[in-house]
Design a protein around this motif. Sequence first.
Motif, PDB file in Angstrom:
ATOM      1  N   GLU A 228       0.666  -1.002  -0.001  1.00 36.58           N
ATOM      2  CA  GLU A 228      -0.168   0.117   0.074  1.00 36.58           C
ATOM      3  C   GLU A 228       1.010   1.170   0.009  1.00 36.58           C
ATOM      4  OE1 GLU A 228      -3.572   2.315   2.663  1.00 36.58           O
ATOM      5  OE2 GLU A 228      -2.563   0.201   3.251  1.00 36.58           O
ATOM      6  N   LEU A 229       1.877   1.134   0.800  1.00 39.39           N
ATOM      7  CA  LEU A 229       2.947   2.396   0.795  1.00 39.39           C
ATOM      8  C   LEU A 229       3.451   2.864  -0.731  1.00 39.39           C
ATOM      9  CD1 LEU A 229       2.712   2.600   3.993  1.00 39.39           C
ATOM     10  CD2 LEU A 229       5.088   2.853   4.012  1.00 39.39           C
ATOM     11  N   ILE A 230       3.891   1.666  -1.253  1.00 37.63           N
ATOM     12  CA  ILE A 230       4.489   1.951  -2.566  1.00 37.63           C
ATOM     13  C   ILE A 230       3.413   2.224  -3.571  1.00 37.63           C
ATOM     14  CG2 ILE A 230       5.517   0.695  -4.643  1.00 37.63           C
ATOM     15  CD1 ILE A 230       7.460   0.904  -2.236  1.00 37.63           C
ATOM     16  N   TYR A 231       2.252   1.743  -3.467  1.00 43.07           N
ATOM     17  CA  TYR A 231       1.250   2.265  -4.534  1.00 43.07           C
ATOM     18  C   TYR A 231       0.813   3.674  -4.218  1.00 43.07           C
ATOM     19  CZ  TYR A 231      -0.023  -2.262  -6.873  1.00 43.07           C
ATOM     20  OH  TYR A 231       0.073  -3.157  -7.570  1.00 43.07           O
ATOM     21  N   ARG A 232       0.777   4.159  -2.820  1.00 42.09           N
ATOM     22  CA  ARG A 232       0.206   5.387  -2.395  1.00 42.09           C
ATOM     23  C   ARG A 232       1.361   6.457  -2.626  1.00 42.09           C
ATOM     24  NH1 ARG A 232      -3.514   5.073   2.576  1.00 42.09           N
ATOM     25  NH2 ARG A 232      -3.546   7.241   2.486  1.00 42.09           N
ATOM     26  N   TYR A 233       2.400   6.150  -2.158  1.00 36.17           N
ATOM     27  CA  TYR A 233       3.259   7.310  -2.126  1.00 36.17           C
ATOM     28  C   TYR A 233       4.717   6.927  -2.638  1.00 36.17           C
ATOM     29  CZ  TYR A 233       0.578   8.040   2.072  1.00 36.17           C
ATOM     30  OH  TYR A 233      -0.623   8.143   2.837  1.00 36.17           O
ATOM     31  N   GLY A 234       4.985   5.742  -3.342  1.00 31.75           N
ATOM     32  CA  GLY A 234       6.209   5.620  -3.963  1.00 31.75           C
ATOM     33  C   GLY A 234       7.522   5.841  -3.297  1.00 31.75           C
ATOM     34  N   ILE A 235       8.501   6.587  -3.681  1.00 32.65           N
ATOM     35  CA  ILE A 235       9.710   6.568  -3.280  1.00 32.65           C
ATOM     36  C   ILE A 235       9.546   7.716  -1.887  1.00 32.65           C
ATOM     37  CG2 ILE A 235      10.525   8.730  -4.642  1.00 32.65           C
ATOM     38  CD1 ILE A 235      13.026   7.446  -4.683  1.00 32.65           C
ATOM     39  N   GLN A 236       8.660   8.407  -1.787  1.00 24.30           N
ATOM     40  CA  GLN A 236       8.600   9.384  -0.840  1.00 24.30           C
ATOM     41  C   GLN A 236       8.243   8.736   0.621  1.00 24.30           C
ATOM     42  OE1 GLN A 236       5.863  12.850  -1.364  1.00 24.30           O
ATOM     43  NE2 GLN A 236       5.272  11.873  -3.337  1.00 24.30           N
ATOM     44  N   ALA A 237       8.035   7.322   0.679  1.00 21.18           N
ATOM     45  CA  ALA A 237       7.635   6.620   1.670  1.00 21.18           C
ATOM     46  C   ALA A 237       8.983   6.143   2.521  1.00 21.18           C
ATOM     47  CB  ALA A 237       6.680   5.273   1.398  1.00 21.18           C
ATOM     48  N   TYR A 238      10.184   6.191   1.911  1.00 22.95           N
ATOM     49  CA  TYR A 238      11.236   5.898   2.592  1.00 22.95           C
ATOM     50  C   TYR A 238      11.515   6.878   3.775  1.00 22.95           C
ATOM     51  CZ  TYR A 238      16.127   4.771   3.427  1.00 22.95           C
ATOM     52  OH  TYR A 238      17.218   4.195   3.978  1.00 22.95           O
ATOM     53  N   PRO A 239      12.106   6.131   4.953  1.00 26.48           N
ATOM     54  CA  PRO A 239      12.389   4.626   5.062  1.00 26.48           C
ATOM     55  C   PRO A 239      11.312   3.701   5.557  1.00 26.48           C
ATOM     56  CG  PRO A 239      12.695   6.038   6.951  1.00 26.48           C
ATOM     57  CD  PRO A 239      12.051   6.939   6.169  1.00 26.48           C
ATOM     58  N   PHE A 240       9.976   3.927   5.046  1.00 24.56           N
ATOM     59  CA  PHE A 240       9.053   2.950   5.047  1.00 24.56           C
ATOM     60  C   PHE A 240       8.713   2.752   6.704  1.00 24.56           C
ATOM     61  CE2 PHE A 240      11.324   2.268   1.302  1.00 24.56           C
ATOM     62  CZ  PHE A 240      10.403   2.532   0.406  1.00 24.56           C
ATOM     63  N   SER A 241       8.646   3.392   7.617  1.00 27.70           N
ATOM     64  CA  SER A 241       8.290   3.212   9.020  1.00 27.70           C
ATOM     65  C   SER A 241       6.965   4.021   9.369  1.00 27.70           C
ATOM     66  CB  SER A 241       9.511   4.088   9.852  1.00 27.70           C
ATOM     67  OG  SER A 241       9.451   5.510   9.691  1.00 27.70           O
ATOM     68  N   LYS A 242       6.478   3.398  10.381  1.00 28.69           N
ATOM     69  CA  LYS A 242       5.288   3.916  10.778  1.00 28.69           C
ATOM     70  C   LYS A 242       5.390   5.557  11.226  1.00 28.69           C
ATOM     71  CE  LYS A 242       3.823  -0.489  12.926  1.00 28.69           C
ATOM     72  NZ  LYS A 242       3.394  -1.335  14.165  1.00 28.69           N
ATOM     73  N   VAL A 243       6.512   6.025  11.547  1.00 30.06           N
ATOM     74  CA  VAL A 243       6.473   7.442  11.720  1.00 30.06           C
ATOM     75  C   VAL A 243       6.505   8.278  10.375  1.00 30.06           C
ATOM     76  CG1 VAL A 243       7.987   9.140  12.520  1.00 30.06           C
ATOM     77  CG2 VAL A 243       7.899   7.101  13.818  1.00 30.06           C
ATOM     78  N   ARG A 244       7.165   7.474   9.377  1.00 27.21           N
ATOM     79  CA  ARG A 244       7.068   8.279   8.241  1.00 27.21           C
ATOM     80  C   ARG A 244       5.690   8.052   7.445  1.00 27.21           C
ATOM     81  NH1 ARG A 244       7.545  12.294   4.976  1.00 27.21           N
ATOM     82  NH2 ARG A 244       7.996  11.880   2.749  1.00 27.21           N
ATOM     83  N   LEU A 245       4.825   6.927   7.665  1.00 28.53           N
ATOM     84  CA  LEU A 245       3.651   6.930   7.236  1.00 28.53           C
ATOM     85  C   LEU A 245       2.561   7.825   7.888  1.00 28.53           C
ATOM     86  CD1 LEU A 245       1.340   5.258   5.923  1.00 28.53           C
ATOM     87  CD2 LEU A 245       1.377   3.785   7.570  1.00 28.53           C
ATOM     88  N   GLU A 246       2.759   7.974   9.111  1.00 27.86           N
ATOM     89  CA  GLU A 246       1.993   9.091   9.820  1.00 27.86           C
ATOM     90  C   GLU A 246       2.306  10.380   9.223  1.00 27.86           C
ATOM     91  OE1 GLU A 246       3.003   8.818  13.935  1.00 27.86           O
ATOM     92  OE2 GLU A 246       1.722   6.839  14.179  1.00 27.86           O
ATOM     93  N   GLN A 247       3.600  11.005   8.987  1.00 30.72           N
ATOM     94  CA  GLN A 247       4.035  12.025   8.412  1.00 30.72           C
ATOM     95  C   GLN A 247       3.237  12.160   6.904  1.00 30.72           C
ATOM     96  OE1 GLN A 247       7.869  11.775   8.010  1.00 30.72           O
ATOM     97  NE2 GLN A 247       8.451  12.616  10.317  1.00 30.72           N
ATOM     98  N   LEU A 248       3.319  11.198   6.255  1.00 27.86           N
ATOM     99  CA  LEU A 248       2.713  11.166   4.822  1.00 27.86           C
ATOM    100  C   LEU A 248       1.069  11.456   4.886  1.00 27.86           C
ATOM    101  CD1 LEU A 248       4.795   8.654   3.205  1.00 27.86           C
ATOM    102  CD2 LEU A 248       4.755  10.980   2.483  1.00 27.86           C
ATOM    103  N   GLN A 249       0.515  10.741   5.811  1.00 28.78           N
ATOM    104  CA  GLN A 249      -1.060  10.710   6.056  1.00 28.78           C
ATOM    105  C   GLN A 249      -1.285  12.204   6.542  1.00 28.78           C
ATOM    106  OE1 GLN A 249      -1.377   7.645   8.961  1.00 28.78           O
ATOM    107  NE2 GLN A 249      -2.054   6.025   7.112  1.00 28.78           N
ATOM    108  N   GLU A 250      -0.508  12.792   7.367  1.00 30.49           N
ATOM    109  CA  GLU A 250      -0.763  14.168   7.641  1.00 30.49           C
ATOM    110  C   GLU A 250      -0.462  15.325   6.472  1.00 30.49           C
ATOM    111  OE1 GLU A 250      -1.866  17.519   9.942  1.00 30.49           O
ATOM    112  OE2 GLU A 250      -2.062  15.681  10.258  1.00 30.49           O
ATOM    113  N   GLU A 251       0.289  15.012   5.714  1.00 29.65           N
ATOM    114  CA  GLU A 251       0.503  15.699   4.444  1.00 29.65           C
ATOM    115  C   GLU A 251      -0.498  15.649   3.353  1.00 29.65           C
ATOM    116  OE1 GLU A 251       4.327  14.711   2.683  1.00 29.65           O
ATOM    117  OE2 GLU A 251       5.641  15.469   4.659  1.00 29.65           O
TER     118      GLU A 251
END
Length: 416
Positions: free
Chosen positions: A154-177
């Motif tokens: 899901e992370l790759i489909y939704r965010y691509g390279i922006q999801a790196y380092p593929f952590s839960k913290v990064r996922l929360e940041q992307l969801q807020e963005e």
Amino acid sequence: MKDGTQAMVNDNGHFGEVSSSRFSQLLASKDRDFLLSPTGAQVKVSDLEGKVVGLLFAANWYTPCRGFTQMLVGIYEELKSSVPQFEVVYVSSDEDLDAFNSFYGNMPWLAIPFSDLETKKALNKMYDVEGIPCLIMLQPDDSKEDATLFEGVELIYRYGIQAYPFSKVRLEQLQEEEREKRENQTLTNLLANRQRDYVLSNAELKQVPVASLLGKTIGLYFSAEWGVPCANFTPKLISVYQKIKQELAQKGEEDFEIVLVSSDRDQASFDSYYSTMPWLALPFGDPEIKKLARHFHVQGIPCLVIIGPDGKTITPHGRYLINLYQENAYPFTDAKVELLEKQLEEEAKDLPTLVYHEGHRHDLNLVSDGNGGGPFICCVCEEQGSNWAYQCLQCGYEVHPRCVTTVDRENVLAGR
């Protein structure tokens, strides 16, 4: 041995040292301390220490795996050019060695040897892998709460390279963005950028300012010439588009437009495909295309996202609404859909409960969401449907009520 290592005999009969680290415990076996590389070389499992590692569970025989793997290859190669602390390990569910070699031959990352069935079984069990493709992201420090992330696909489909380092913290940041982007979304920041403030028009190949589209209902049509479902849906969308435009023109209104967001693989394919369409388009290869696909979580094509006059998203399910209601779906709002659903309910009262369809050998029963129906793919037009359908209770054959061609059952049987 020191430093948490133990002596082992590897496949060529020589003693080596296998780290008792997290990755070695997961990916090595009692007689193997290496992973395969695309060149055929053996890479020590211990070389993964300090890296973010993705475990890719996939197989050559499953089409979605091939599609996802192709996407992951692009992200992997882009990341590895700047972030060497990232790696992927293929955990195969291929049926035989030839299938494994064929599929793995297209991958640039590491793999567990096909012959090591026990390690692959253990990993599938450990991470409770129920479906493929599955991408488990492992952080280098397994003591942290977010050391393992299961939503890699899901992370790759939704965010691509922006999801790196593929952590839960990064996922929360992307969801807020994402939340902020939705709140601040406008047609201008969706379609324009610093280098381009226009979209293309097939009419004389001119440039149409994005500003001229403000205040209109816009359909973003994610599609490509190579997609078979796109080839089936595009003519239908053209017909519906022309009918909507004609109805609006009769009212003296110009409040609807479609913009092609192409994923064609080359300029020639784009030019050929777009030449069949009467609407606007983003230029081929424009950087906004990938951003839009991520922004709207587009995982398959064709996809029609409807943007309202205020620049906010009305629905990502425009294709479904077109299939169900044709031009009557305009302007695709919740209020209009609710009205159409009520009309369908009224029309269904006059539909026969049992029909014999010329395209099927059994009787078809009228069903709805409340009595055995639900989302389905019509066996006549091959498009999605919902609410009311004619369904064969013997074999599951389903068609839209509008796609039924009723014939007299007795005459058909007599003709046989």
